[in-house]
Design a protein around this motif. Structure first.
Motif, PDB file in Angstrom:
ATOM      1  N   LEU A 109       0.640  10.121  -4.875  1.00 41.39           N
ATOM      2  CA  LEU A 109       0.518  11.158  -3.845  1.00 41.39           C
ATOM      3  C   LEU A 109      -0.103  12.447  -4.368  1.00 41.39           C
ATOM      4  CD1 LEU A 109       3.562  11.318  -1.406  1.00 41.39           C
ATOM      5  CD2 LEU A 109       1.192  10.637  -0.968  1.00 41.39           C
ATOM      6  N   ASP A 110       0.225  12.801  -5.598  1.00 39.62           N
ATOM      7  CA  ASP A 110      -0.288  14.065  -6.162  1.00 39.62           C
ATOM      8  C   ASP A 110      -1.804  14.046  -6.348  1.00 39.62           C
ATOM      9  OD1 ASP A 110       0.288  12.028  -7.962  1.00 39.62           O
ATOM     10  OD2 ASP A 110       0.322  13.390  -9.677  1.00 39.62           O
ATOM     11  N   GLN A 111      -2.406  12.835  -6.362  1.00 38.36           N
ATOM     12  CA  GLN A 111      -3.856  12.758  -6.546  1.00 38.36           C
ATOM     13  C   GLN A 111      -4.623  12.597  -5.242  1.00 38.36           C
ATOM     14  OE1 GLN A 111      -2.880   9.745  -9.315  1.00 38.36           O
ATOM     15  NE2 GLN A 111      -4.417  10.445 -10.773  1.00 38.36           N
ATOM     16  N   LEU A 112      -3.889  12.452  -4.145  1.00 37.54           N
ATOM     17  CA  LEU A 112      -4.563  12.236  -2.861  1.00 37.54           C
ATOM     18  C   LEU A 112      -4.819  13.563  -2.152  1.00 37.54           C
ATOM     19  CD1 LEU A 112      -2.484   9.191  -1.543  1.00 37.54           C
ATOM     20  CD2 LEU A 112      -4.810   9.152  -2.489  1.00 37.54           C
ATOM     21  N   VAL A 125       0.842  -1.201   0.000  1.00 38.00           N
ATOM     22  CA  VAL A 125       0.000   0.000   0.000  1.00 38.00           C
ATOM     23  C   VAL A 125       0.884   1.261   0.000  1.00 38.00           C
ATOM     24  CG1 VAL A 125      -1.699   1.333   1.344  1.00 38.00           C
ATOM     25  CG2 VAL A 125      -2.022  -1.125   1.004  1.00 38.00           C
ATOM     26  N   ALA A 126       1.987   1.227   0.755  1.00 40.13           N
ATOM     27  CA  ALA A 126       2.904   2.379   0.787  1.00 40.13           C
ATOM     28  C   ALA A 126       3.473   2.637  -0.614  1.00 40.13           C
ATOM     29  CB  ALA A 126       4.029   2.135   1.779  1.00 40.13           C
ATOM     30  N   ARG A 127       3.868   1.566  -1.300  1.00 39.66           N
ATOM     31  CA  ARG A 127       4.398   1.703  -2.671  1.00 39.66           C
ATOM     32  C   ARG A 127       3.359   2.331  -3.593  1.00 39.66           C
ATOM     33  NH1 ARG A 127       7.158  -3.252  -2.112  1.00 39.66           N
ATOM     34  NH2 ARG A 127       5.259  -4.411  -2.597  1.00 39.66           N
ATOM     35  N   GLU A 128       2.133   1.805  -3.537  1.00 41.14           N
ATOM     36  CA  GLU A 128       1.076   2.279  -4.434  1.00 41.14           C
ATOM     37  C   GLU A 128       0.685   3.725  -4.137  1.00 41.14           C
ATOM     38  OE1 GLU A 128      -0.486   0.965  -7.043  1.00 41.14           O
ATOM     39  OE2 GLU A 128       0.609  -0.934  -7.038  1.00 41.14           O
ATOM     40  N   LEU A 129       0.519   4.046  -2.849  1.00 41.01           N
ATOM     41  CA  LEU A 129       0.113   5.409  -2.509  1.00 41.01           C
ATOM     42  C   LEU A 129       1.204   6.416  -2.873  1.00 41.01           C
ATOM     43  CD1 LEU A 129      -1.767   5.150   0.924  1.00 41.01           C
ATOM     44  CD2 LEU A 129      -2.725   5.150  -1.386  1.00 41.01           C
ATOM     45  N   SER A 130       2.478   6.011  -2.688  1.00 42.23           N
ATOM     46  CA  SER A 130       3.593   6.905  -3.020  1.00 42.23           C
ATOM     47  C   SER A 130       3.546   7.310  -4.488  1.00 42.23           C
ATOM     48  CB  SER A 130       4.937   6.225  -2.764  1.00 42.23           C
ATOM     49  OG  SER A 130       5.001   5.828  -1.434  1.00 42.23           O
ATOM     50  N   ALA A 131       3.095   6.365  -5.319  1.00 41.77           N
ATOM     51  CA  ALA A 131       3.050   6.628  -6.759  1.00 41.77           C
ATOM     52  C   ALA A 131       1.890   7.554  -7.137  1.00 41.77           C
ATOM     53  CB  ALA A 131       2.949   5.309  -7.518  1.00 41.77           C
ATOM     54  N   LYS A 133      -4.950  -1.198  -8.247  1.00 37.79           N
ATOM     55  CA  LYS A 133      -4.959  -0.718  -9.630  1.00 37.79           C
ATOM     56  C   LYS A 133      -6.278   0.004  -9.931  1.00 37.79           C
ATOM     57  CE  LYS A 133      -3.693  -2.349 -14.173  1.00 37.79           C
ATOM     58  NZ  LYS A 133      -4.422  -3.222 -15.093  1.00 37.79           N
ATOM     59  N   GLU A 134      -7.390  -0.596  -9.478  1.00 32.55           N
ATOM     60  CA  GLU A 134      -8.695   0.052  -9.659  1.00 32.55           C
ATOM     61  C   GLU A 134      -8.744   1.373  -8.896  1.00 32.55           C
ATOM     62  OE1 GLU A 134     -11.500  -3.962 -10.204  1.00 32.55           O
ATOM     63  OE2 GLU A 134     -11.046  -3.213  -8.198  1.00 32.55           O
ATOM     64  N   PHE A 135      -8.083   1.377  -7.731  1.00 35.01           N
ATOM     65  CA  PHE A 135      -8.078   2.592  -6.913  1.00 35.01           C
ATOM     66  C   PHE A 135      -7.361   3.731  -7.638  1.00 35.01           C
ATOM     67  CE2 PHE A 135      -6.340   5.115  -3.230  1.00 35.01           C
ATOM     68  CZ  PHE A 135      -7.563   5.608  -2.796  1.00 35.01           C
ATOM     69  N   SER A 136      -6.291   3.416  -8.351  1.00 32.86           N
ATOM     70  CA  SER A 136      -5.587   4.495  -9.049  1.00 32.86           C
ATOM     71  C   SER A 136      -6.452   5.049 -10.181  1.00 32.86           C
ATOM     72  CB  SER A 136      -4.195   4.059  -9.520  1.00 32.86           C
ATOM     73  OG  SER A 136      -4.298   3.177 -10.592  1.00 32.86           O
ATOM     74  N   ALA A 137      -7.264   4.181 -10.794  1.00 30.65           N
ATOM     75  CA  ALA A 137      -8.203   4.662 -11.816  1.00 30.65           C
ATOM     76  C   ALA A 137      -9.297   5.503 -11.149  1.00 30.65           C
ATOM     77  CB  ALA A 137      -8.818   3.489 -12.557  1.00 30.65           C
ATOM     78  N   TYR A 138      -9.759   5.050  -9.990  1.00 32.76           N
ATOM     79  CA  TYR A 138     -10.775   5.771  -9.216  1.00 32.76           C
ATOM     80  C   TYR A 138     -10.281   7.186  -8.873  1.00 32.76           C
ATOM     81  CZ  TYR A 138     -13.587   6.896  -5.033  1.00 32.76           C
ATOM     82  OH  TYR A 138     -14.377   7.506  -4.106  1.00 32.76           O
ATOM     83  N   THR A 192     -10.630   9.579 -11.737  1.00 33.63           N
ATOM     84  CA  THR A 192     -11.971   9.990 -12.154  1.00 33.63           C
ATOM     85  C   THR A 192     -12.811  10.564 -11.016  1.00 33.63           C
ATOM     86  OG1 THR A 192     -12.715   7.739 -11.811  1.00 33.63           O
ATOM     87  CG2 THR A 192     -12.135   8.348 -14.062  1.00 33.63           C
ATOM     88  N   ALA A 193     -12.534  10.143  -9.764  1.00 34.58           N
ATOM     89  CA  ALA A 193     -13.382  10.525  -8.631  1.00 34.58           C
ATOM     90  C   ALA A 193     -13.668  12.030  -8.509  1.00 34.58           C
ATOM     91  CB  ALA A 193     -12.814   9.976  -7.327  1.00 34.58           C
ATOM     92  N   PRO A 194     -12.663  12.896  -8.704  1.00 28.57           N
ATOM     93  CA  PRO A 194     -12.947  14.318  -8.513  1.00 28.57           C
ATOM     94  C   PRO A 194     -14.003  14.855  -9.481  1.00 28.57           C
ATOM     95  CG  PRO A 194     -10.590  13.917  -8.576  1.00 28.57           C
ATOM     96  CD  PRO A 194     -11.255  12.646  -9.015  1.00 28.57           C
ATOM     97  N   GLU A 195     -14.155  14.227 -10.633  1.00 24.13           N
ATOM     98  CA  GLU A 195     -15.107  14.742 -11.625  1.00 24.13           C
ATOM     99  C   GLU A 195     -16.472  14.073 -11.517  1.00 24.13           C
ATOM    100  OE1 GLU A 195     -12.685  13.541 -14.863  1.00 24.13           O
ATOM    101  OE2 GLU A 195     -11.091  14.414 -13.650  1.00 24.13           O
ATOM    102  N   LEU A 196     -16.527  12.949 -10.831  1.00 24.39           N
ATOM    103  CA  LEU A 196     -17.767  12.173 -10.781  1.00 24.39           C
ATOM    104  C   LEU A 196     -18.506  12.393  -9.472  1.00 24.39           C
ATOM    105  CD1 LEU A 196     -16.568   8.700 -12.085  1.00 24.39           C
ATOM    106  CD2 LEU A 196     -18.041  10.320 -13.283  1.00 24.39           C
ATOM    107  N   PRO A 197     -19.846  12.206  -9.487  1.00 19.00           N
ATOM    108  CA  PRO A 197     -20.546  12.128  -8.212  1.00 19.00           C
ATOM    109  C   PRO A 197     -19.939  10.951  -7.450  1.00 19.00           C
ATOM    110  CG  PRO A 197     -22.086  12.038 -10.062  1.00 19.00           C
ATOM    111  CD  PRO A 197     -20.712  11.931 -10.632  1.00 19.00           C
ATOM    112  N   LEU A 198     -19.890  11.051  -6.125  1.00 19.18           N
ATOM    113  CA  LEU A 198     -19.172  10.034  -5.377  1.00 19.18           C
ATOM    114  C   LEU A 198     -19.926   8.726  -5.187  1.00 19.18           C
ATOM    115  CD1 LEU A 198     -17.286  12.349  -2.955  1.00 19.18           C
ATOM    116  CD2 LEU A 198     -16.228  10.538  -4.296  1.00 19.18           C
ATOM    117  N   ASN A 199     -21.121   8.619  -5.749  1.00 23.40           N
ATOM    118  CA  ASN A 199     -21.785   7.325  -5.650  1.00 23.40           C
ATOM    119  C   ASN A 199     -22.657   7.082  -6.863  1.00 23.40           C
ATOM    120  OD1 ASN A 199     -24.477   8.340  -5.328  1.00 23.40           O
ATOM    121  ND2 ASN A 199     -23.807   9.028  -3.313  1.00 23.40           N
TER     122      ASN A 199
END
Ligand code: C2E
Ligand code: MG
Ligand code: MG
Ligand code: MG
Length: 291
Positions: free
Chosen positions: A106-109, A98-104, A268-273, A276-283
């Protein structure tokens, strides 16, 4: 000889024996092998703000991607992994991944992104967990990621000297503690008296009561009142519909989590999320913050 050792291990594991490729393997051996093969994978479920619906964090949920059986849910192997101690290296692997993935990404979090891991009581009996948390946090710039450990109140945690010291050290390095499945254990109140807790996670059985009879609603209201009086932030989990989301937002629950907003997903799905998440309704129901 070898057979004897296997039998003893098997008995130690509650008498369960797996037969794989014609050999007898205990669940412990099977899990250690799975660990080497990288079969334990982190799934991650977003957590949104009850205030404005924005993404504020996520919970890591382990899955066993078994080479023959496919995805195995944690309820089926976490208790065994705890019993034989394999949960310790499993959690460490999850944290590293998770640390590896989030580090990659960070600019989107969002700032001070909250990430939480579930922890078993046996992990509170020495300082391995502290080291693993330190390693996790050292991957990120200071205060960029807020780490929370979720402890279920279903299982009793003894307030031994070492456990109390561990909690103190975790506090010193900024690690938060969430009491998971709040309201379902027998120890809610004594837990809160003995341990420093930062968040209460209202169990989804209470969320499921929303929309049912008046007594159930009163039980939920009482639980939320208690959290508020104790000055603890609440997280509600298992939100599956608009009515539940609205009810909890009206009662100013700080954080919301559930299939209504997002299901647990692969990294991997989370990085796609995240893209797109900022532009989409959250549910899926298109709920937008009422402000
Ligand atoms: P939990 O920590 O209370 O996690 C919430 C569970 O509810 C997860 O099940 C999640 O997938 C599910 N969930 C989330 N939103 C909804 C919803 O809207 N509706 C419904 N029906 N369910 C929802 P999961 O992933 O099967 O995990 C089950 C339990 O296994 C967790 O409960 C946690 O206690 C344990 N667990 C999971 N990962 C780990 C881990 O890495 N370490 C440890 N020690 N335990 C873990
Ligand atoms: Mg949890
Ligand atoms: Mg829970
Ligand atoms: Mg639960």
């Amino acid at each position: 000889g070898m057979m004897m050792v296997l039998v003893i291990l098997a008995l130690g594991m509650g008498g369960m024996v797996y037969v794989t490729w014609g050999r007898m393997l205990t669940p412990e051996m099977e899990m250690r092998r799975a660990l080497l093969r990288g079969e334990f994978v982190p799934f991650i479920q977003p957590i949104v703000s009850g205030h404005d619906g924005s993404l504020v964090g996520a919970e890591v949920l382990v899955r066993w991607n078994h080479y023959r059986s496919g995805m195995i849910r944690p309820d089926l192997f976490v208790p065994l992994a705890e019993e034989c101690g394999v949960i310790v290296p499993i959690t460490r692997e999850l944290m590293l991944e998770v640390a590896r993935e989030l580090s990659a990404h960070l600019d989107q979090l969002p700032p001070e992104f909250h990430i939480s891991f579930n922890i078993c009581p046996i992990q509170c009996h020495d300082f391995t967990l502290l080291e693993d948390c330190q390693t996790f946090l050292s991957t990120f710039p200071p205060d960029r990621i807020r780490l929370t450990l979720e402890l279920t109140e279903r299982v009793l945690l003894e307030p031994t000297e070492i456990t109390m010291l561990l909690f103190e050290r975790l506090d010193q390095i900024g690690v938060k503690i969430a009491l998971d499945d709040f309201g379902t254990g027998h120890s809610s109140l004594s837990y809160l008296q003995q341990f420093r807790v930062d968040y209460l996670k209202i169990d989804r059985c209470f969320v499921a009561m929303i929309g049912s009879d008046a007594l159930s609603r009163d039980i939920l209201d009482g639980t939320l009142d208690l959290a508020q009086r104790l000055g603890l932030k609440t997280v509600a989990e298992g939100i599956e519909n608009q009515e539940q989301a609205d009810f909890l937002r009206e009662r100013q629950v700080a954080y919301l989590q559930g299939f209504w907003f997002a299901k647990p997903m692969t990294m991997k799905e989370f990085s796609a999320y995240l893209r797109t998440a900022p532009e989409l309704p959250l549910n899926e129901g298109g709920w937008r913050p009422a402000m």
